[in-house]
Design an enzyme around this catalytic site. Structure first.
Site, mmCIF file in Angstrom:
data_model
loop_
_atom_site.group_PDB
_atom_site.id
_atom_site.type_symbol
_atom_site.label_atom_id
_atom_site.label_comp_id
_atom_site.label_asym_id
_atom_site.label_seq_id
_atom_site.Cartn_x
_atom_site.Cartn_y
_atom_site.Cartn_z
ATOM 1 N N ASP A 79 20.299 36.734 40.146
ATOM 2 C CA ASP A 79 20.767 37.940 40.817
ATOM 3 C C ASP A 79 19.654 38.535 41.681
ATOM 4 O OD1 ASP A 79 22.723 39.845 41.335
ATOM 5 O OD2 ASP A 79 22.037 41.171 39.736
ATOM 6 N N HIS A 80 20.012 38.993 42.866
ATOM 7 C CA HIS A 80 19.061 39.636 43.781
ATOM 8 C C HIS A 80 17.812 38.796 44.064
ATOM 9 C CE1 HIS A 80 21.206 43.357 44.278
ATOM 10 N NE2 HIS A 80 21.403 43.418 42.989
ATOM 11 N N ASP A 101 19.626 37.938 48.395
ATOM 12 C CA ASP A 101 19.729 39.340 48.824
ATOM 13 C C ASP A 101 18.729 39.642 49.939
ATOM 14 O OD1 ASP A 101 19.962 42.017 49.186
ATOM 15 O OD2 ASP A 101 19.411 42.599 47.153
ATOM 16 N N HIS A 175 23.150 51.000 41.943
ATOM 17 C CA HIS A 175 22.539 50.378 40.758
ATOM 18 C C HIS A 175 21.979 51.432 39.801
ATOM 19 C CE1 HIS A 175 22.088 46.959 43.694
ATOM 20 N NE2 HIS A 175 22.545 46.305 42.652
ATOM 21 N N HIS A 206 28.484 45.389 43.225
ATOM 22 C CA HIS A 206 27.262 45.630 42.432
ATOM 23 C C HIS A 206 27.301 47.075 41.940
ATOM 24 C CE1 HIS A 206 24.475 42.129 43.363
ATOM 25 N NE2 HIS A 206 25.636 41.802 43.913
ATOM 26 N N GLY A 207 26.508 47.352 40.895
ATOM 27 C CA GLY A 207 26.461 48.729 40.401
ATOM 28 C C GLY A 207 27.746 49.141 39.709
ATOM 29 N N ASN A 228 29.315 43.448 38.780
ATOM 30 C CA ASN A 228 28.031 43.359 38.076
ATOM 31 C C ASN A 228 27.828 44.587 37.188
ATOM 32 O OD1 ASN A 228 27.800 41.210 39.804
ATOM 33 N ND2 ASN A 228 25.784 41.766 40.593
HETATM 34 ZN ZN LIG Z 1 22.904 44.370 42.276
#
Ligand SMILES: [Zn+2]
Length: 300
Positions: A79-80, A101, A175, A206-207, A228
């Protein structure tokens, strides 16, 4: 069964639901995440953000083995990812998906850097997520998130030029934990527009923590296919420890309490997002390997 995130998300997209993607910090988080997915008969995507300083080679191989012990579909995603070398290390370690990302770079540079890794990852059978717009931190919501929402008109070309498998969009979530009393404002119309202009491309939120069940259920119905979740799971784990009697020999329960809090919180997201009973393989091996009691309705 280890699969790529693409395989999971293409199905979720076609059948209009979202799959929870929990952040896993340790072997224990990963094990309980898979156990909960097995109980719900759902696919699951384990997130490995390298901010936690893992030995990615060791952890990646461990997760792969764990995924292969069950017959529900499990993807393991870096991730990221922020640099080329780490992405390659994750692919070598056996992760089935990466997120590239570059959302803080200018649009054209984002395209160039994502495209480069898509070529390598696809050659290795690994799927790729990228982000357009920018999902920032909840503690700096107005500056970091509200001003960086995804422009629908830029999404179509971004997908076509990069060749990615799924797109993370900024539609109002953030996030981490929000400041006290603050709640995210979700731009549902923007999400609808993005889904429309991208011809129903698989989308990612996300978040997910702190968004609330009603909004999460709604975004899943409007075209988000992966959500996520990190902060909310770890917060639940910490609360479970606080609520327990950990005096004396109660201290030995530490890791079990973490798993209990994390697992219970994660479990309800499968129902909220609509992925319960969406696993597409039989579960005959699971009972033997992971010790989950199956009932008739958890078997396909
Ligand atoms: Zn994220």
């Amino acid at each position: 069964m280890l699969v790529s995130a693409k395989e999971i998300l293409d199905r979720a997209n076609k059948e209009n639901y979202a799959v929870p993607a929990p952040v896993v910090q340790t072997e224990l988080n990963a094990r309980v995440a898979i156990q909960e997915a097995v109980k719900k008969n759902s696919p699951v995507i384990l997130l490995v953000p390298l901010i936690f300083d893992y030995d990615v080679d060791l952890f990646g191989r461990y997760l792969k083995q764990l995924a292969d012990q069950v017959s529900i579909p499990v993807a393991i995603m870096h991730d990221h990812g922020s640099d080329f070398e780490t992405a390659i290390a994750c692919i070598k370690a056996g992760l089935s998906s990466i997120m590239v990302d570059r959302s803080q770079l200018p649009y054209e540079e984002n395209i160039l850097q994502v495209k480069e890794l898509v070529k390598v990852a696809h050659a290795a059978g690994v799927s790729v997520e990228a982000e357009l717009g920018h999902v920032g931190m909840a503690t700096n919501y107005e500056e970091d998130c509200e001003k960086n929402l995804t422009e629908p008109d830029l999404a179509k070309r971004f997908i076509e030029e990069t060749g990615i498998d799924c797109l993370a969009v900024a539609i109002g979530t953030a996030h981490g934990a929000y400041n006290h009393g603050q709640q995210p404002t979700i731009d549902f119309d923007r999400l609808k527009k993005i889904k429309e202009v991208t011809n129903n491309f698989p989308l990612v939120l996300h978040g997910g923590s702190g968004t609330g069940d009603e909004s999460l259920s709604q975004v899943a119905q409007l075209g988000i296919n992966k959500v996520n979740i990190g902060c909310e799971l770890f917060t639940a784990a910490i609360q479970t420890i606080k609520d327990a009697d950990t005096g004396g020999n109660g201290a030995y329960a530490l890791t079990n309490l973490i798993s209990e809090g994390y697992g219970k919180r994660l479990a309800h997201f499968f129902d909220v997002l609509g992925s319960t009973n969406k696993a597409w393989t039989a579960l005959t091996l699971d009972k033997q390997v992971i010790g989950v009691e199956l009932t008739e309705d958890t078997i396909l």
